[in-house]
Design an enzyme around this catalytic site. Structure first.
Site, PDB file in Angstrom:
ATOM      1  N   SER A   1       1.213  -1.029  -0.189  1.00  0.00           N
ATOM      2  CA  SER A   1      -0.357   0.478  -0.012  1.00  0.00           C
ATOM      3  C   SER A   1       1.375   0.980  -0.006  1.00  0.00           C
ATOM      4  O   SER A   1       2.062   0.845   1.084  1.00  0.00           O
ATOM      5  CB  SER A   1      -1.269  -0.402   1.430  1.00  0.00           C
ATOM      6  OG  SER A   1      -1.623   1.265   1.726  1.00  0.00           O
ATOM      7  N   MET A   2       0.226   2.432  -0.885  1.00  0.00           N
ATOM      8  CA  MET A   2       1.303   3.264  -1.194  1.00  0.00           C
ATOM      9  C   MET A   2       0.152   4.641   0.153  1.00  0.00           C
ATOM     10  O   MET A   2       0.444   6.366   0.231  1.00  0.00           O
ATOM     11  CB  MET A   2       0.665   4.067  -2.299  1.00  0.00           C
ATOM     12  CG  MET A   2       1.741   3.421  -3.283  1.00  0.00           C
ATOM     13  SD  MET A   2       3.425   3.358  -2.745  1.00  0.00           S
ATOM     14  CE  MET A   2       4.078   5.196  -3.599  1.00  0.00           C
TER      15      MET A   2
ATOM     16  N   SER B   1      -9.395  -1.630   3.259  1.00  0.00           N
ATOM     17  CA  SER B   1      -9.449  -2.598   2.799  1.00  0.00           C
ATOM     18  C   SER B   1      -9.898  -4.152   2.717  1.00  0.00           C
ATOM     19  O   SER B   1     -10.212  -4.527   3.518  1.00  0.00           O
ATOM     20  CB  SER B   1      -8.235  -2.092   1.799  1.00  0.00           C
ATOM     21  OG  SER B   1      -8.317  -2.397   0.417  1.00  0.00           O
TER      22      SER B   1
ATOM     23  N   LYS C   1     -13.943  -4.986   3.721  1.00  0.00           N
ATOM     24  CA  LYS C   1     -14.758  -3.665   3.809  1.00  0.00           C
ATOM     25  C   LYS C   1     -16.282  -3.770   3.711  1.00  0.00           C
ATOM     26  O   LYS C   1     -17.405  -2.551   3.841  1.00  0.00           O
ATOM     27  CB  LYS C   1     -15.111  -3.667   2.368  1.00  0.00           C
ATOM     28  CG  LYS C   1     -13.439  -2.627   1.985  1.00  0.00           C
ATOM     29  CD  LYS C   1     -13.176  -2.230   0.356  1.00  0.00           C
ATOM     30  CE  LYS C   1     -12.545  -1.188   0.164  1.00  0.00           C
ATOM     31  NZ  LYS C   1     -12.296  -0.608  -0.769  1.00  0.00           N
TER      32      LYS C   1
ATOM     33  N   ASP D   1     -14.338   5.236  -1.827  1.00  0.00           N
ATOM     34  CA  ASP D   1     -14.113   4.565  -3.261  1.00  0.00           C
ATOM     35  C   ASP D   1     -14.965   5.744  -4.108  1.00  0.00           C
ATOM     36  O   ASP D   1     -13.483   6.140  -5.502  1.00  0.00           O
ATOM     37  CB  ASP D   1     -13.959   3.274  -2.569  1.00  0.00           C
ATOM     38  CG  ASP D   1     -13.103   2.449  -2.096  1.00  0.00           C
ATOM     39  OD1 ASP D   1     -11.395   3.568  -1.656  1.00  0.00           O
ATOM     40  OD2 ASP D   1     -13.204   2.094  -1.643  1.00  0.00           O
TER      41      ASP D   1
ATOM     42  N   GLY E   1     -16.868  -6.324 -11.360  1.00  0.00           N
ATOM     43  CA  GLY E   1     -16.747  -6.747  -9.960  1.00  0.00           C
ATOM     44  C   GLY E   1     -17.574  -5.587  -9.353  1.00  0.00           C
ATOM     45  O   GLY E   1     -17.821  -5.434  -9.186  1.00  0.00           O
TER      46      GLY E   1
ATOM     47  N   GLY F   1      -5.365   3.063 -10.295  1.00  0.00           N
ATOM     48  CA  GLY F   1      -5.823   3.332  -9.093  1.00  0.00           C
ATOM     49  C   GLY F   1      -5.019   4.391  -8.301  1.00  0.00           C
ATOM     50  O   GLY F   1      -5.595   4.479  -7.336  1.00  0.00           O
TER      51      GLY F   1
END
Length: 292
Positions: A22-23, A69, A73, A109, A133, A258
C-alpha cells in the site's frame, strides 16, 4: 516525521490483507508532516479472522480511526456503531472514524474514483460504463457513478459469492437513480465484448492483476478495445497491470491504474479524520514519482 512522534501522537491505521504494497502510509504520513499535524499512519495485515480484535483495538488504543480494504470492507460493518448514509446504501466501508469510542463507517472509494477522472478532465456523466466486480470498491464506484450522472451501466461479475451483491447494486441503481443498470455474467465472453463495443469507459474493480493474481487480466485481446475508450484498472500495484498492457496494445488513449483513485479517496478520508484538506498536489507529485 520522527521529530514529530511523541506521547501525544494520534494513531490512524490501515487494515487489510495483503497490504504491504500500500501507498497509503506514504500518502498520509507525508501529508501530516507537510501540515505539521501530530498524527501517524500505519498499515496492519488484518484478515476476516483477526478483524474483530483489530476493530476493538481502535477503541482500546484511542486511535482516531482506520482505513479498511480487501477483504474487510463488508465484513467490518457489523463491528461498527454507526454508518454514514452513503456507506449504508453501498453496504461497504473503507474509512472508520473514532469519536470518543463511537466508531462510524464511511466510504470514500466512489468519490475518489469520480474525482480522479475529473482530475484528468474526463467527464463520464451521461455516458455508458462497463464495470467488472461487485466487491466493496466496485459497489462504491457503481453507486457513486450512477448518482453522479452515468447514464447506463453494465455490471459484470462471476457466478461467485459477489453475484448477489452485484444484483443488489443493479437494483439500487435502477430504483434510486436515473441510470439504467444491468447485470451480466463474466463467463459470457461474447456479451462482455458486445457491451464494451459502445461503452465510454471500462473499469475493472476486481483484484485481478495484483498479487497473488499479478500478470492476469479479465480481457486479454487488445481488439476488444477502441482508441477512444477509457480503460481504468483500480489496481495500482504493480503500476502497469496486465489489463493496462492489453489496453495500450489496443492503442487506447486513456489508460489508468488506481493510483489517482487511491489519492482522492485518501484525501476524503484525511478530511474526515483531521478536518484539514490534504495537500493533494504535493502528495500527487510524491506518489506519481515513486518507481513502483
Amino acid at each position: 516525521m520522527l521529530n514529530q512522534l511523541d506521547g501525544h501522537t494520534i494513531l490512524i491505521g490501515l487494515m487489510a490483507y495483503p497490504i504491504r504494497h500500500s501507498m497509503s502510509p506514504t500518502m498520509h504520513n507525508h501529508s501530516f508532516e507537510k501540515l505539521g499535524l501530530n498524527y501517524a499512519y500505519l498499515a496492519f495485515e488484518v484478515d476476516d479472522k483477526t478483524l474483530p480484535k483489530a476493530i476493538d483495538s481502535i477503541r482500546a488504543l484511542d486511535m482516531r480511526g482506520s482505513n479498511i480494504s480487501m477483504p474487510n470492507k463488508q465484513t467490518v460493518i457489523p463491528l461498527l456503531d454507526k454508518l454514514d448514509p452513503t456507506a449504508e446504501m453501498i453496504g461497504a466501508v473503507n474509512t472508520i472514524v473514532n469519536d470518543n469510542g463511537v466508531l462510524t463507517g464511511y466510504t470514500t472509494d466512489g468519490v475518489g474514483f469520480m474525482q480522479s477522472l475529473d482530475d484528468e478532465n474526463l467527464n463520464i456523466r451521461g455516458q455508458k460504463m462497463v464495470l467488472s466486480g461487485a466487491g466493496g470498491a466496485g459497489t462504491a464506484i457503481a453507486i457513486q457513478a450512477a448518482f453522479d450522472g452515468v447514464k447506463e451501466m453494465a455490471i459484470f461479475n462471476r457466478d461467485d459469492e459477489f453475484l448477489e451483491n452485484a444484483q443488489r447494486n443493479v437494483d439500487i441503481i435502477n430504483e434510486k437513480t436515473d441510470c439504467k443498470a444491468t447485470l451480466h455474467h463474466l463467463e459470457d465472453q461474447d456479451d462482455f465484448k458486445a457491451q464494451l463495443a459502445d461503452a465510454f469507459i471500462y473499469c475493472d474493480s476486481t483484484s485481478v492483476g495484483m498479487n497473488p493474481l499479478e500478470g492476469q487480466t479479465l480481457i486479454s485481446d487488445p481488439s476488444w478495445f477502441r482508441k477512444d475508450l477509457i480503460v481504468y484498472d483500480t489496481v495500482y500495484a504493480p503500476r502497469t497491470t496486465k489489463l493496462m498492457e492489453v489496453a495500450e496494445a489496443g492503442h487506447v488513449d486513456h489508460v489508468f491504474n488506481g493510483l489517482g483513485m487511491m489519492l482522492e479517496q485518501g484525501a476524503a478520508a484525511f478530511k474526515l479524520w483531521t478536518g484539514e484538506d490534504m495537500p493533494v498536489d504535493y502528495i500527487h507529485d510524491i506518489l506519481f514519482s515513486e518507481d513502483k
